[in-house]
Design an enzyme around this catalytic site. Structure first.
Site, short mmCIF file in Angstrom:
data_model
loop_
_atom_site.label_atom_id
_atom_site.label_comp_id
_atom_site.label_asym_id
_atom_site.label_seq_id
_atom_site.Cartn_x
_atom_site.Cartn_y
_atom_site.Cartn_z
N HIS A 272 -103.75 -35.19 -70.09
CA HIS A 272 -104.82 -36.25 -70.06
C HIS A 272 -103.96 -37.46 -69.06
O HIS A 272 -104.06 -38.62 -69.30
CB HIS A 272 -104.94 -36.89 -71.36
CG HIS A 272 -105.47 -35.85 -72.42
ND1 HIS A 272 -106.45 -35.24 -72.21
CD2 HIS A 272 -104.81 -35.44 -73.58
CE1 HIS A 272 -106.51 -34.43 -73.10
NE2 HIS A 272 -105.48 -34.57 -74.03
N SER B 58 -104.52 -29.72 -73.92
CA SER B 58 -103.67 -30.75 -74.51
C SER B 58 -102.65 -30.12 -75.29
O SER B 58 -101.50 -29.60 -74.56
CB SER B 58 -104.65 -31.55 -75.54
OG SER B 58 -103.87 -32.66 -75.77
#
Length: 241
Positions: free
Chosen positions: A168, A132
């Site tokens: 994501h 991330s």
């Protein structure tokens, strides 16, 4: 250390074990494999993007013990947890950067000159990896919720990789359309994206493959064609772990 500068940029790396709070999944283990180490792997994690939460450090330490890693956590709050930050990072096989606020991470790293240090660590052959925010940071920029619930661009990444990054991609509904819009208007350039559980391996600045710790996921290269339309190319990852 590797022969070539290596980055593994991911949207994964963790799982829930039968016992305990956290375990390292296939992508973290693949980062260790990329390092080529034949001894007990030295892995340093950075939790800057989450504010160096000590409870999460404890989870990581537990996961590192279970995986057989010599694991350390480099904290920057309230001060660096080691005397020689660059020297400590240079001793590692893998540096793994956790998620959180990539905007805050980049600001704090620059205060401590980690933007310069990480380039030297990368060039020396330590594998740089993360999830991330710990993925976006290695690129020129990408999308982030660092500023609020509505996704916005961040464009001041470390730039070790000359592209942008979307994480994501399959699990948060605004990620894909936001990447497409930012590529279309020129805010982001060629953008490399990962579904949850997928990572991208770079040797130097060249993307060499997509890898996944779960089945059925993908990676994507998003560009703007000559006619101004956004083009998305899917990459099929190789299963690891």
């Amino acid at each position: 250390m590797t022969r070539h500068p290596t980055i593994l940029a991911t949207s994964g790396g963790y799982t829930r074990p039968d016992r305990g709070d956290l375990a390292f999944a296939g992508l973290v283990h693949h980062a260790v494999e990329l390092s080529g180490t034949t001894s007990r792997p030295k892995v340093c994690t950075l939790g800057t993007a989450g504010g160096d939460q000590r409870w999460f450090n404890a989870f990581l330490a537990q996961a590192g013990t279970a995986a057989g890693f010599d694991l350390t956590c480099l904290d920057l709050f309230p001060m660096p947890s080691v005397e020689d930050v660059e020297g400590h990072l240079m001793e590692q096989d893998v540096v793994w950067v956790n998620g959180g606020s990539v905007a805050n991470l980049l600001a704090v790293w620059r205060v401590h000159e980690l933007d310069v240090i990480f380039r030297r660590v990368w060039e020396a052959g330590v594998v740089l990896a993360g999830v991330s925010a710990g993925s976006v940071c290695w690129y020129r920029g990408g999308t982030t919720d660092s500023f609020g619930p509505e996704l916005r661009p961040v464009t001041n990444g470390l730039g070790l990789l000359p592209h942008d990054n979307g994480v994501h991609y399959d699990s948060e509904p605004r990620r894909r359309p936001t990447v497409h819009a930012l590529v279309e208007d020129g805010t982001l350039g060629e953008t490399h994206c990962t579904d949850d559980g997928v990572g991208l391996v770079y040797r130097g600045t060249e993307l060499v493959e997509a890898v996944a710790e779960v089945d059925g996921k993908g990676a994507y290269i998003v560009t703007k064609g000559g006619d101004g339309r956004v083009v998305e190319e899917r990459l099929e990852p190789r299963r690891v772990g």
